[in-house]
Design an enzyme around this catalytic site. Structure first.
Site, PDB file in Angstrom:
ATOM      1  N   ALA A  26       0.814  -1.215   0.000  1.00 51.10           N
ATOM      2  CA  ALA A  26       0.000   0.000   0.000  1.00 51.10           C
ATOM      3  C   ALA A  26       0.846   1.262   0.000  1.00 51.10           C
ATOM      4  O   ALA A  26       0.312   2.370   0.030  1.00 51.10           O
ATOM      5  CB  ALA A  26      -0.942   0.002   1.204  1.00 51.10           C
ATOM      6  N   GLY A  27       2.146   1.119  -0.059  1.00 57.09           N
ATOM      7  CA  GLY A  27       3.041   2.264  -0.014  1.00 57.09           C
ATOM      8  C   GLY A  27       3.242   2.928  -1.362  1.00 57.09           C
ATOM      9  O   GLY A  27       2.649   2.539  -2.374  1.00 57.09           O
ATOM     10  N   GLY A  30       4.836   0.342  -3.414  1.00 58.00           N
ATOM     11  CA  GLY A  30       4.048  -0.890  -3.400  1.00 58.00           C
ATOM     12  C   GLY A  30       2.816  -0.855  -4.274  1.00 58.00           C
ATOM     13  O   GLY A  30       2.496  -1.828  -4.960  1.00 58.00           O
ATOM     14  N   ARG A  98      12.819   8.276   1.532  1.00 59.66           N
ATOM     15  CA  ARG A  98      13.790   9.327   1.854  1.00 59.66           C
ATOM     16  C   ARG A  98      13.120  10.687   1.874  1.00 59.66           C
ATOM     17  O   ARG A  98      12.195  10.954   1.138  1.00 59.66           O
ATOM     18  CB  ARG A  98      14.907   9.345   0.809  1.00 59.66           C
ATOM     19  N   ILE A 134      13.826  -4.394  -2.249  1.00 57.40           N
ATOM     20  CA  ILE A 134      13.785  -3.036  -2.774  1.00 57.40           C
ATOM     21  C   ILE A 134      14.051  -2.025  -1.655  1.00 57.40           C
ATOM     22  O   ILE A 134      14.604  -0.953  -1.887  1.00 57.40           O
ATOM     23  CB  ILE A 134      12.419  -2.761  -3.430  1.00 57.40           C
ATOM     24  N   ASP A 167      18.942   2.003 -11.186  1.00 50.52           N
ATOM     25  CA  ASP A 167      20.199   2.598 -11.654  1.00 50.52           C
ATOM     26  C   ASP A 167      20.407   2.315 -13.144  1.00 50.52           C
ATOM     27  O   ASP A 167      20.927   3.152 -13.884  1.00 50.52           O
ATOM     28  CB  ASP A 167      21.375   2.048 -10.844  1.00 50.52           C
ATOM     29  N   HIS A 194      24.021   0.061  -4.586  1.00 47.00           N
ATOM     30  CA  HIS A 194      22.809   0.822  -4.911  1.00 47.00           C
ATOM     31  C   HIS A 194      22.694   2.073  -4.037  1.00 47.00           C
ATOM     32  O   HIS A 194      21.660   2.355  -3.456  1.00 47.00           O
ATOM     33  CB  HIS A 194      21.571  -0.067  -4.742  1.00 47.00           C
ATOM     34  N   MET A 244      10.828   3.590  -9.421  1.00 45.43           N
ATOM     35  CA  MET A 244      11.287   2.414  -8.674  1.00 45.43           C
ATOM     36  C   MET A 244      10.319   1.254  -8.858  1.00 45.43           C
ATOM     37  O   MET A 244      10.740   0.094  -8.945  1.00 45.43           O
ATOM     38  CB  MET A 244      11.425   2.751  -7.188  1.00 45.43           C
TER      39      MET A 244
END
Length: 334
Positions: A26-27, A30, A98, A134, A167, A194, A244
């Site tokens: 749910a992120g 995600g 982040r 991840i 990357d 990474h 991502m």
């Protein structure tokens, strides 16, 4: 001659029906990752877990007419165990993103605990699954998962992957902008790790070996710190989630193609690697060929320029510390 990433030659000898579990569904990563996995026709069962809204995301995605069932779980009623039971591939994007000024290492204390606990559950309920990490900082979270799996007696180095594909995607895009070419045709191996200076794009192994030094240096720096662009552009409200998710889906798709017996499936990934073990670097990202058992072959780096050699040496120094940080975390916080 450079091997093309994720080349697909179909073999009908292996199963192409797989259960994929997304932990942290749910992120910010995600949700789009789950959507992209719903669109992968090798996925016949998609299992989504999160502390909240897992069932909601699953219901939303389940309305998409592809040939897979979607189920969502939360922590109640032993949901994590159910989400993982019988999984062939486990994707772990769970964790905090982040914020401006944060490095991937600043995320460590929070995400390390999350990844450790999810790894324990995967060891118990899907010990034979390919695990794709991840959650950042990947240079440390992958060793955390390895240590947990070792403690549980189910560690298979061929089936543990740090997803560094973002990357590779950035390298293709950013190089194409410099070279004024189609990014689809730019294939750039990215080795090392990474985060920041551990990310080493091998520009010399592309068709653009002779970029002016100033252009080359700027390109390498942008690839290494491309994530900062997104964090700043989102004004502190998020990090690289959509790109991502695409990177995670691409790598998961490659793993599934390998499990299905397709040939010549090559991607870069941060894995338990023999390349620099003698120097104390237990994990290293390089091109790997994927197969029915996970990692089929780990490729060497090939010919490097002096600048690339220097970057690899710098990366190794940092990686030793990053890896040790993950190992020590599990020792101190089992």
């Amino acid at each position: 001659m450079l091997t093309k990433f994720a080349t697909r030659h179909f073999s009908s000898t292996a199963s192409t029906a797989y259960k994929v579990s997304v932990l942290g569904a749910a992120g910010g990563i995600g949700q789009p990752l789950s959507l992209l996995m719903k669109l992968n026709h090798k996925v016949t069962q998609l299992s989504l877990y999160d502390l909240r809204l897992g069932a909601g995301v699953a219901t939303d995605i389940s309305h998409i007419p592809t040939n897979s069932t979607v189920t969502g779980f939360g922590p109640e009623d032993n949901g994590l165990a159910k989400a993982l039971d019988g999984a062939d591939v486990v994707l772990i994007p769970a964790g905090v993103p982040r914020k401006p000024g944060m490095t991937r290492d600043d995320l460590f204390n929070t995400n390390a605990s999350i990844v450790r606990d999810l790894a324990k559950a995967a060891a118990d309920h899907s010990p034979n699954a390919a695990i794709l990490v991840i959650s950042n900082p990947v240079n440390s979270t992958v060793p955390i998962v390895a240590e947990v799996l070792k403690a549980k007696g189910v560690y298979n180095p061929k089936k543990l992957f740090g997803v560094t594909t973002l990357d590779v995607l950035r390298s293709s895009r950013f190089l194409s902008e410099v070279a004024k070419t189609n990014p689809v045709h730019e294939i750039v191996p990215v080795v090392g790790g990474h985060s920041g200076i551990t990310i080493v794009p091998l520009i010399s192994q592309t068709n653009h070996k002779n970029l002016p030094k100033e252009t080359y240096d700027a390109l390498v720096h942008r690839i290494q710190f491309g994530g900062d662009e997104v964090v700043q552009a989102k004004g502190g409200a998020g990090s690289a989630t959509l790109s991502m998710a695409q990177a995670g889906a691409r790598f998961a798709g490659a793993v599934l193609n390998g499990l299905a017996g397709e040939q010549d499936i090559v991607e870069c990934s941060f894995v338990d690697s023999p390349l620099y073990k003698s120097e104390g670097v237990e994990f290293f990202s390089s091109k790997v060929t994927l197969g029915v058992d996970g990692v089929k072959q780990i490729h060497g780096l090939g010919n490097l320029t002096n600048a690339e050699e220097e970057m690899v040496n710098t990366a190794k120094e940092t990686l030793i510390k990053n890896i040790e940080k993950g190992v020590n975390f599990v020792k101190q916080n089992p």
